[in-house]
Design an enzyme around this catalytic site. Sequence first.
Site, PDB file in Angstrom:
ATOM      1  N   LYS A  85       0.836  -1.202   0.000  1.00  0.00           N
ATOM      2  CA  LYS A  85       0.000   0.000   0.000  1.00  0.00           C
ATOM      3  C   LYS A  85       0.873   1.255   0.000  1.00  0.00           C
ATOM      4  CE  LYS A  85      -2.190  -1.328   3.736  1.00  0.00           C
ATOM      5  NZ  LYS A  85      -1.659  -2.704   3.868  1.00  0.00           N
ATOM      6  N   THR A  86       1.881   1.279   0.862  1.00  0.00           N
ATOM      7  CA  THR A  86       2.778   2.438   0.908  1.00  0.00           C
ATOM      8  C   THR A  86       3.589   2.550  -0.372  1.00  0.00           C
ATOM      9  OG1 THR A  86       2.930   2.312   3.320  1.00  0.00           O
ATOM     10  CG2 THR A  86       4.680   3.501   2.178  1.00  0.00           C
ATOM     11  N   ASP A 130      -1.245   7.215   6.034  1.00  0.00           N
ATOM     12  CA  ASP A 130      -1.178   5.806   6.404  1.00  0.00           C
ATOM     13  C   ASP A 130      -2.032   5.572   7.643  1.00  0.00           C
ATOM     14  OD1 ASP A 130      -0.424   3.191   6.210  1.00  0.00           O
ATOM     15  OD2 ASP A 130       1.599   3.483   7.012  1.00  0.00           O
ATOM     16  N   THR A 179      -5.532  -1.116   7.020  1.00  0.00           N
ATOM     17  CA  THR A 179      -5.686  -2.561   7.166  1.00  0.00           C
ATOM     18  C   THR A 179      -7.057  -2.902   7.736  1.00  0.00           C
ATOM     19  OG1 THR A 179      -4.693  -2.448   9.374  1.00  0.00           O
ATOM     20  CG2 THR A 179      -3.211  -2.911   7.526  1.00  0.00           C
ATOM     21  N   ARG A 238       6.854  -7.812   2.438  1.00  0.00           N
ATOM     22  CA  ARG A 238       7.603  -7.285   3.575  1.00  0.00           C
ATOM     23  C   ARG A 238       8.291  -8.420   4.340  1.00  0.00           C
ATOM     24  NH1 ARG A 238       4.115  -3.745   7.307  1.00  0.00           N
ATOM     25  NH2 ARG A 238       4.323  -2.332   5.527  1.00  0.00           N
TER      26      ARG A 238
END
Length: 365
Positions: A85-86, A130, A179, A238
């Site tokens: 997402k980032t 975020d 999330t 990640r």
Amino acid sequence: MVRETKFGGDELSDSTDAREPSAPSYVDSFGGGQDDDALLRPTRMFDMVGQREVYARIEIAVKAAQKRGETLGHILFDGPPGLGKTTFATCIPHELGVDFQIANGATMRAPKDIVPYLTNAQEGSVLFIDEIHRMQKTVEEFLYPAMEDFRIDIAVGEGVNARTLNIPLKPFTLIGATTRTGLISAPLRDRFQMREHLEFYSVGELAEIVRRNAKKLKTKLDDQAAIEIAKRSRGTPRLANNRLRWVRDYADATANGDVTLEVARAALEMQGVDEMGLDGQDRKFLETIWRVFQGGPVGVEAVAHTMNVAPDSLVDEVEPYLLRSELLVRTPRGRRLTAKGLRHIGVEVADDAEFNVGTTRLFDF
């Protein structure tokens, strides 16, 4: 040059003097002195692996906005942690060639906390928030006119002398990442022109990410080792990057820096990560349900107390992957191991259907 604006002492780099929000500091987030996260993160959507359907839709929206000379519509990304997402949010400004600012919803406790970001936004720039679901309700409501009409309304004075000051804003794009979509109010969700859900990655996609990032880290890695790391990364880039860093450290310390399949397996086993990507706490959770509660069903609080961990830790960190991997199921009476879950911890189960008979019925008391 794409510039990233951050406010607040915790978000400023060590080399940047602290300033008041009205005088933001601009730093090049992809310049020198990058840490591993910045180094491994793609800076262009074209360089991203996976999420191709999301990529295709975002690419069309970006090209259309550029062709019309308009500001890109607001975008909301949702999905589990670590899926990109980032990365999408930081790549989009590069595609548009505009400035961008980064904020965190957890710090947005009152409208005054978001005003500096809005008033400093340049025309066509991107504001990325975020954890947007963690914003306070008053901040959400304050954002409505900013997102729709590019203005903010500020109350000045008190009582009979109070008046509302309308401040126009330059058109900007708000990108939110969350999330927990369900925690965002419907009025705020509806103000995003695009809502994109990110899915977990395949082993092939993760292996390609591992291979690319190994080159960035100047690590010699063979294809089988990349696949092994990918298999144990739970479909999450990640985690794959974290596993890669550990394997690199292990190889540097024990194998002259060369990552072979044997080295990768030894490194991940030393870390307690098994073939399915489960770590020690995951396996302990499954083993506790079998050893103490005969495989369930059992409430998560009972398991948490037995393991001496917080129930929230099990629900938020441990259970999601076990449920997705079909090692565990939630029934009306509690958590229960599946035949696959039992086999994973070394318990022999002859037949799945035989194991499941009579164990999941709602009124089986």
